[in-house]
Design a protein around this motif. Structure first.
Motif, PDB file in Angstrom:
ATOM      1  N   ASP A   1      -2.941   5.909  -2.282  1.00 30.54           N
ATOM      2  CA  ASP A   1      -3.525   7.062  -1.567  1.00 30.54           C
ATOM      3  C   ASP A   1      -4.435   6.307  -0.286  1.00 30.54           C
ATOM      4  O   ASP A   1      -4.487   5.208  -0.227  1.00 30.54           O
ATOM      5  N   PRO A   2      -4.736   7.081   0.536  1.00 38.17           N
ATOM      6  CA  PRO A   2      -5.482   6.438   1.938  1.00 38.17           C
ATOM      7  C   PRO A   2      -6.689   5.866   1.850  1.00 38.17           C
ATOM      8  O   PRO A   2      -6.694   4.721   2.549  1.00 38.17           O
ATOM      9  N   VAL A   3      -7.479   6.203   0.716  1.00 32.25           N
ATOM     10  CA  VAL A   3      -8.725   5.690   0.695  1.00 32.25           C
ATOM     11  C   VAL A   3      -8.634   4.178   0.102  1.00 32.25           C
ATOM     12  O   VAL A   3      -8.977   3.076   0.554  1.00 32.25           O
ATOM     13  N   SER A   4      -7.462   4.178  -0.986  1.00 32.29           N
ATOM     14  CA  SER A   4      -7.242   2.587  -1.438  1.00 32.29           C
ATOM     15  C   SER A   4      -6.515   1.814  -0.468  1.00 32.29           C
ATOM     16  O   SER A   4      -6.852   0.514  -0.396  1.00 32.29           O
ATOM     17  N   THR A   5      -5.612   2.591   0.451  1.00 32.08           N
ATOM     18  CA  THR A   5      -5.060   1.717   1.378  1.00 32.08           C
ATOM     19  C   THR A   5      -5.719   1.213   2.368  1.00 32.08           C
ATOM     20  O   THR A   5      -6.016  -0.098   2.653  1.00 32.08           O
ATOM     21  N   SER A   6      -6.917   1.801   2.602  1.00 30.35           N
ATOM     22  CA  SER A   6      -7.937   1.353   3.799  1.00 30.35           C
ATOM     23  C   SER A   6      -8.830   0.279   3.191  1.00 30.35           C
ATOM     24  O   SER A   6      -8.966  -0.685   3.893  1.00 30.35           O
ATOM     25  N   LYS A   7      -9.136   0.498   1.846  1.00 22.15           N
ATOM     26  CA  LYS A   7      -9.659  -0.514   1.200  1.00 22.15           C
ATOM     27  C   LYS A   7      -8.673  -1.802   1.204  1.00 22.15           C
ATOM     28  O   LYS A   7      -9.734  -3.000   1.364  1.00 22.15           O
TER      29      LYS A   7
ATOM     30  N   THR B   1       0.771  -0.948  -0.145  1.00 20.96           N
ATOM     31  CA  THR B   1       0.034   0.079  -0.111  1.00 20.96           C
ATOM     32  C   THR B   1       0.870   1.365  -0.090  1.00 20.96           C
ATOM     33  O   THR B   1       0.272   2.445  -0.038  1.00 20.96           O
TER      34      THR B   1
END
Lengths: 252, 296
Positions: free
Chosen positions: A180-186, A176
């Motif tokens: 970006d943070p959104v993709s990371t949290s996904k 990750t």
């Protein structure tokens, strides 16, 4: 420790003269998420690349000691067969640029010349993409090139590609860090869900990430495992001074 | 005396403005010189093309493309056999040069630091510099004389030798630009090395490799010297690659050196045909480059 899927005993790795991994001992249990933590250059990536023998691509790489996957000695297996059992996702998303999303997912089958019926293919593509939480976003564009997806989607496509081979173990090499943070949290959510079926080893620089998603954590420093324990213990009550310093941000 | 180009702290506003105007003028002059030089150096090229087209356009018609050459004194005659010969000879040299060139290119990009790669690269560079007539003589000594006769096949061999360096180079350069992560992705899926190369790496670099191949064809399509010693030429229509065969450059050479005016005309026509083919190949290579560009 009967359920240990990977047993590492007195394992050493060298690049030419330099001693990268020193006397590593580790038991990885089935269906656990392990985080491999440590400052840059401590051998984290080398360690997981040793598990699927990708480090052998580097000239002069040698190893000693024992590493067993389900009781089988990794370094006596055929690397090609080993890599089908141990999936890997890299730091940067690397879908095959000449292939569609669909073909990318079953690339492992196509490239290995495994014959599948259309129905089997559809099934594998759908279940793999669903497991990688990408199905809803790409189901209408399956025949577009994989490289048209966003970085986070590409990385999940790479996870789907690794999952399609039904590996026993999944290695994530800072998967990750380029997202970006959104993709990371996904992807972190995804790791949580995948735990039920796979054993996951993830290298991460991000301590919060290690604390959030992993069950166990191994702390590497200068090629040695300083401490390996439950993530909770490592973060709340580390036994070793170095671990404490690292977690508090004194170095790293 | 102070330099016109420097602005000092104590300069007045109008001074500064004047100096900036001076700089702008200088920039414009420089730009003008560069553009002018470019135009001047392009002009000879355009003149050559214009002249060949003017001379050749009257010779080219359907009759010219579909008929065999006529003996001296008879009007008309065409270059059908030379056109077919050129295409056949090139086709065979492609079949020889492309696989070998790509394989060498793969080796050079994969094992770029090995000793063999060093000498191989050196050999390829030297091969690129060998004059085409020398290649013709070598093939003549090695193939034509032992076999006992001229043949289109020996011509193809000579042209293949000439194509090889640029195919090797373009393959090597293209594959070197591909990210290592691509190979790792494939190997990590348990794909054997040879399949990784043939099914992932080469297809991903195909645009660049093909561009190199097409440009190498465009380079050798007009080669005359190696064919003089090998394919030799023939006034008949033949598709047997083990017999002497005509080709466009050979027919140009033969007609242009003849004393007959109407043969000169045919030579101009054939020249224009050749240049058209080279133009088309170049355009195709541009299209291939654009269409097959791989996005990462």
């Amino acid at each position: 420790m009967e359920s240990a899927i990977l047993k590492v005993r007195n394992f050493n790795a060298f690049f030419g003269e330099s001693h990268i991994l020193k006397n590593i001992n580790l038991d990885i249990d089935k269906n656990n998420v392990w985080a491999i933590m440590g400052p840059s250059g401590c051998g984290k990536t080398t360690f997981i690349r040793c598990i699927n023998r990708m480090h052998e691509l580097t000239p002069n790489a040698t190893t000693s000691g024992s590493m067993q996957l389900n009781g089988e000695e990794v370094y006596e297996m055929n690397p090609v067969l080993l890599r089908r059992k141990v999936g890997m996702v890299f730091q940067r998303p690397n879908p095959f640029p000449t292939m569609s999303i669909y073909d990318n997912v079953i690339a492992g089958y196509i490239l290995n010349g495994i014959k599948l019926s259309k129905q089997q293919k559809d099934e594998i593509v759908e279940t793999s993409l669903k497991r990688a939480a990408l199905w809803m976003e790409v189901r209408s564009t399956l025949h577009k090139k994989g490289t048209f997806l966003s970085g986070g989607q590409q990385q999940r496509l790479c996870i789907a590609r690794a999952l399609s081979m039904n590996p026993e173990m999944l290695l994530l090499d800072e998967a990750t860090s380029a997202l970006d943070p959104v993709s990371t949290s996904k992807i972190e959510e995804l790791i949580h869900e995948l735990k039920a079926e796979y054993t996951i080893l993830m290298v991460t620089h991000n301590m919060q990430q290690a604390a959030r998603v992993s069950d166990k954590t191994a702390f590497f420093y200068l090629g040695e495992i300083i401490e390996a324990d439950n993530t909770k213990t490592i973060f709340t009550n580390p036994k070793h001074e170095k671990t404490q310093d690292y977690i508090r941000g004194h170095f790293g | 005396m102070r330099n016109n180009d420097l602005i000092n702290a104590e300069d007045s506003r109008s001074d500064i403005e004047r100096q900036i105007a001076h700089r702008n003028k200088k920039n414009k002059r420089f730009k003008g010189v560069v553009i002018g030089a470019t135009i001047i150096s392009t002009l000879p090229l355009l003149f050559i093309l214009f002249y060949i087209f003017r001379q050749g356009i009257s010779a080219i018609n359907w009759h010219f493309l579909t008929n065999l050459p006529k003996p001296v004194g008879e009007a008309g005659g065409g270059v059908a056999n030379a056109l077919v010969g050129s295409i056949l000879i090139l086709l065979v040299s492609c079949i020889i040069a492309i696989p070998i060139g790509i394989v060498i290119g793969i080796y050079l990009s994969e094992e770029s630091k090995s000793k063999l790669a060093y000498y191989c690269r050196l050999a390829v560079d030297v091969l690129q510099g060998i004059p085409s007539i020398v290649i013709g003589i070598i093939i003549y000594e090695w193939i034509v004389r032992p076999v006992g006769g001229f043949s289109a096949f020996s011509g193809s061999l000579a042209l293949a030798l000439m194509m090889l360096p640029s195919i090797v180079k373009s393959t090597e350069e293209t594959l070197k630009l591909l990210p290592e992560s691509l190979k790792e992705a494939s190997l990590a899926l348990g794909v054997p090395y040879y399949k990784t190369m043939m099914k992932i790496i080469v297809p991903t670099g195909l645009g660049g490799i093909l561009t190199g191949v097409i440009l190498s064809i465009a380079r050798v399509i007009g080669e005359t010297a190696p064919l003089l010693f090998t394919a030799f030429g023939s006034p008949f229509m033949t598709t047997d690659i083990f017999k002497p065969m005509s080709s466009l450059p050979l027919i140009i050479f033969n007609y242009a050196t003849s004393p007959y005016e109407d043969w000169h005309q045919l030579a101009w026509g054939a020249s224009m045909l050749l240049i058209l083919m080279i133009l088309i190949l170049n355009i195709i290579s541009k299209i291939v480059q654009r269409k097959w560009k791989v996005q990462f």
